[in-house]
Design an enzyme around this catalytic site. Structure first.
Site, PDB file in Angstrom:
ATOM      1  N   SER A 126      13.389  -9.689   0.411  1.00  0.00           N
ATOM      2  CA  SER A 126      13.111  -9.685   1.711  1.00  0.00           C
ATOM      3  C   SER A 126      13.417 -10.642   2.538  1.00  0.00           C
ATOM      4  O   SER A 126      13.787 -11.838   2.033  1.00  0.00           O
ATOM      5  CB  SER A 126      11.379  -9.756   1.732  1.00  0.00           C
ATOM      6  OG  SER A 126      10.998  -9.887   3.056  1.00  0.00           O
ATOM      7  N   TYR A 151       3.535 -14.029  -0.890  1.00  0.00           N
ATOM      8  CA  TYR A 151       4.187 -12.838  -0.958  1.00  0.00           C
ATOM      9  C   TYR A 151       5.350 -13.292  -1.145  1.00  0.00           C
ATOM     10  O   TYR A 151       6.454 -12.841  -1.979  1.00  0.00           O
ATOM     11  CB  TYR A 151       3.770 -11.982  -0.043  1.00  0.00           C
ATOM     12  CG  TYR A 151       4.849 -10.921   0.171  1.00  0.00           C
ATOM     13  CD1 TYR A 151       5.671 -11.022   1.341  1.00  0.00           C
ATOM     14  CD2 TYR A 151       5.118  -9.899  -0.686  1.00  0.00           C
ATOM     15  CE1 TYR A 151       6.881 -10.123   1.502  1.00  0.00           C
ATOM     16  CE2 TYR A 151       6.111  -8.983  -0.379  1.00  0.00           C
ATOM     17  CZ  TYR A 151       6.903  -9.235   0.561  1.00  0.00           C
ATOM     18  OH  TYR A 151       7.970  -8.246   0.851  1.00  0.00           O
ATOM     19  N   LYS A 155       8.806 -13.422  -3.759  1.00  0.00           N
ATOM     20  CA  LYS A 155      10.327 -12.951  -3.640  1.00  0.00           C
ATOM     21  C   LYS A 155      11.433 -13.862  -4.088  1.00  0.00           C
ATOM     22  O   LYS A 155      12.372 -13.513  -4.698  1.00  0.00           O
ATOM     23  CB  LYS A 155      10.433 -12.365  -2.475  1.00  0.00           C
ATOM     24  CG  LYS A 155       9.856 -11.135  -1.871  1.00  0.00           C
ATOM     25  CD  LYS A 155      10.083  -9.995  -2.705  1.00  0.00           C
ATOM     26  CE  LYS A 155       9.343  -8.852  -2.609  1.00  0.00           C
ATOM     27  NZ  LYS A 155       9.572  -7.504  -3.604  1.00  0.00           N
TER      28      LYS A 155
HETATM   29  C1  WQD Z   1       6.568  -7.455  13.359  1.00  0.00           C
HETATM   30  C2  WQD Z   1       5.992  -8.010  14.662  1.00  0.00           C
HETATM   31  C3  WQD Z   1       4.194  -9.005  14.738  1.00  0.00           C
HETATM   32  C4  WQD Z   1       1.526  -5.531  14.062  1.00  0.00           C
HETATM   33  C5  WQD Z   1       6.525  -8.240   7.317  1.00  0.00           C
HETATM   34  C6  WQD Z   1       6.553  -8.910   6.025  1.00  0.00           C
HETATM   35  C7  WQD Z   1       7.931  -8.515   5.658  1.00  0.00           C
HETATM   36  C8  WQD Z   1       7.772  -6.883   5.219  1.00  0.00           C
HETATM   37  C9  WQD Z   1       7.522  -6.349   6.592  1.00  0.00           C
HETATM   38  C10 WQD Z   1       6.870  -6.560   3.026  1.00  0.00           C
HETATM   39  C11 WQD Z   1       5.851  -9.345  14.316  1.00  0.00           C
HETATM   40  C12 WQD Z   1       4.139  -7.924  15.638  1.00  0.00           C
HETATM   41  C13 WQD Z   1       2.766  -6.591  14.310  1.00  0.00           C
HETATM   42  C14 WQD Z   1       0.654  -5.757  14.963  1.00  0.00           C
HETATM   43  C15 WQD Z   1       2.017  -6.980  16.634  1.00  0.00           C
HETATM   44  N1  WQD Z   1       6.890  -6.825   4.317  1.00  0.00           N
HETATM   45  N2  WQD Z   1       2.793  -7.165  15.423  1.00  0.00           N
HETATM   46  N3  WQD Z   1       0.782  -6.207  16.477  1.00  0.00           N
HETATM   47  O1  WQD Z   1       5.648  -9.686   9.875  1.00  0.00           O
HETATM   48  O2  WQD Z   1       7.936  -8.953  10.646  1.00  0.00           O
HETATM   49  O3  WQD Z   1       7.231  -8.531   8.253  1.00  0.00           O
HETATM   50  O4  WQD Z   1       6.297  -6.949   7.193  1.00  0.00           O
HETATM   51  O5  WQD Z   1       8.158  -6.409   2.627  1.00  0.00           O
HETATM   52  O6  WQD Z   1       8.078  -9.248   4.314  1.00  0.00           O
HETATM   53  O7  WQD Z   1       6.888 -10.311   6.441  1.00  0.00           O
HETATM   54  O8  WQD Z   1       6.391  -7.202   9.989  1.00  0.00           O
HETATM   55  O9  WQD Z   1       5.591  -5.192  11.363  1.00  0.00           O
HETATM   56  O10 WQD Z   1       3.728  -7.111  10.500  1.00  0.00           O
HETATM   57  O11 WQD Z   1       5.376  -7.469  12.368  1.00  0.00           O
HETATM   58  O12 WQD Z   1       2.451  -7.531  17.505  1.00  0.00           O
HETATM   59  O13 WQD Z   1      -0.532  -4.873  15.143  1.00  0.00           O
HETATM   60  O14 WQD Z   1       5.216  -7.232  14.977  1.00  0.00           O
HETATM   61  O15 WQD Z   1       3.666 -10.256  15.360  1.00  0.00           O
HETATM   62  O16 WQD Z   1       5.980 -10.124  15.682  1.00  0.00           O
HETATM   63  P1  WQD Z   1       6.749  -8.791   9.843  1.00  0.00           P
HETATM   64  P2  WQD Z   1       5.164  -6.794  10.990  1.00  0.00           P
END
Ligand code: WQD
Length: 339
Positions: A126, A151, A155
């Protein structure tokens, strides 16, 4: 026909990779413990490819069960290892669950690969390993930052374990560092099935549009980005799946230039949360209820991939864009909800 084991093969990325492998002519064996998915996914895969993969329900934390599996299935040409716990927030609350599941499973798997001379291994890593990048787009030479969650640490540790094993054995491995996987297969027969309240952005968006969630909370619009919201590299899950086929082919054909390599697998395009919201509304015609709230602790401000190495060395490039992914995610949500 070359045979590939896919651990976690009934999961979101795993199931799309099984379809891509079968479409590329591979025989597939799936291991999954069904802790974060449903056996129905096997039906979805089979409906798409008309070829039921071999499936064994198995928990990779049970060393004896892993050994017994490999007694039965040891003529494998490659292993693609997805099976792991992957919720960032949960890992902070339950670190031992993450270290036991993500690290022990990997060790038992690698021990069996060594015992049975299985030498081609693809690992699901990741972009989390990079933390907050010093510069963008980010390439594979960028420094690995201290993990911001157990997590993410699993990785990093897993990559190091695989690298160390490659240096003293016949094992050849590729770690694919995913950016943000989104979307679903064009048939809407397989897709993302978050358990409970979605943590990730796109499933929360589609559930809001489907009326399951009241509104999307945008976690912060006061960051140092053009519109104030965080930037990510959203990659269509089918493009991501196809990258795994390219990676395992490279190892099977012994075209790898190193015993252990890492590749960023993204589109190379960064999009902010608000851009994703607006793109979703444009693509679907649905108005999305959303409100700006406080920042989410642990979020990096901006991260997106330099994809040059994957383009040149894997011969892979994302063929789909954000709108394709959002349209497919919405089609999947409507299918699941019977809308
Ligand atoms: C993306 C953006 C949030 C939800 C994580 C893990 C990564 C992988 C993918 C496993 C951010 C914003 C999110 C919401 C929001 N996981 N957001 N409202 O955090 O980039 O990555 O998930 O493999 O390893 O770190 O993904 O989709 O959670 O967030 O505003 O209800 O969307 O703040 O900026 P992230 P995400």
């Amino acid at each position: 026909m070359k045979k590939v084991l896919v651990t976690g093969g009934l999961g979101y990325i795993g199931s799309h990779t099984v379809v891509a492998l079968q479409n590329a002519g591979y025989e597939v064996v799936i291991i999954d413990n069904l802790s974060n998915t449903s056996i129905d996914v096997l039906e979805g895969i089979t409906e798409i490819t008309k070829t039921p993969p071999v499936f064994e329900r198995l928990d990779l934390r049970i060393k004896s069960d892993v050994a017994a599996f490999f007694q039965k299935h040891n003529t494998l040409d490659g292993v693609i290892h997805f099976a792991a716990s992957k919720a960032v927030g949960e890992s902070v609350e339950k670190p031992l669950l993450y270290y036991e599941n993500n690290i022990n499973s990997l060790v038992y798997l690698l021990q069996e690969c060594k015992a049975h001379n299985i030498s081609n291994f693809i690992f699901s890593s990741s972009c989390t390993v990079y933390g907050e990048p010093d510069s963008l787009p980010i390439n594979e030479e960028a420094p690995i930052k201290d993990a911001t969650s157990p997590y993410g640490n699993t990785k990093q540790i897993s990559e190091e374990i695989i690298r160390d094993v490659c240096h003293v054995s016949a094992l050849k491995a590729i770690a694919l560092r995913y950016f943000n996987p989104v979307g679903a297969h064009k048939t809407a027969l397989i897709g993302e099935l978050p358990v409970g309240v979605p943590q990730n952005l796109v499933p929360f968006i589609t559930q809001t549009a489907a009326g399951i969630r009241k509104e999307l909370s945008v976690f912060g619009a006061d960051y140092n980005t053009p519109d104030g919201s965080c930037i990510r590299d959203y990659i269509h899950v089918v493009d991501l799946a196809e990258a795994h086929v390219k990676a395992v082919e490279k190892l099977i054909r012994a075209e790898n230039t190193a015993k252990f390599s890492v590749f960023n697998v993204g589109t190379g395009q960064g999009n902010s949360v608000l851009e994703v919201v607006h793109a979703f509304e444009e693509v679907t015609g649905e108005k999305l209820n959303h409100t700006i709230v406080d920042r989410r602790p642990g979020d990096v401000v901006a991260v997106y991939a330099d994809t040059k190495k994957a383009n040149e060395e894997l011969g892979w490039k994302a063929a789909r864009d954000l709108k394709d992914a959002l349209a497919s995610a919405w089609a999947w949500e409507k299918k699941v909800r019977g809308l």
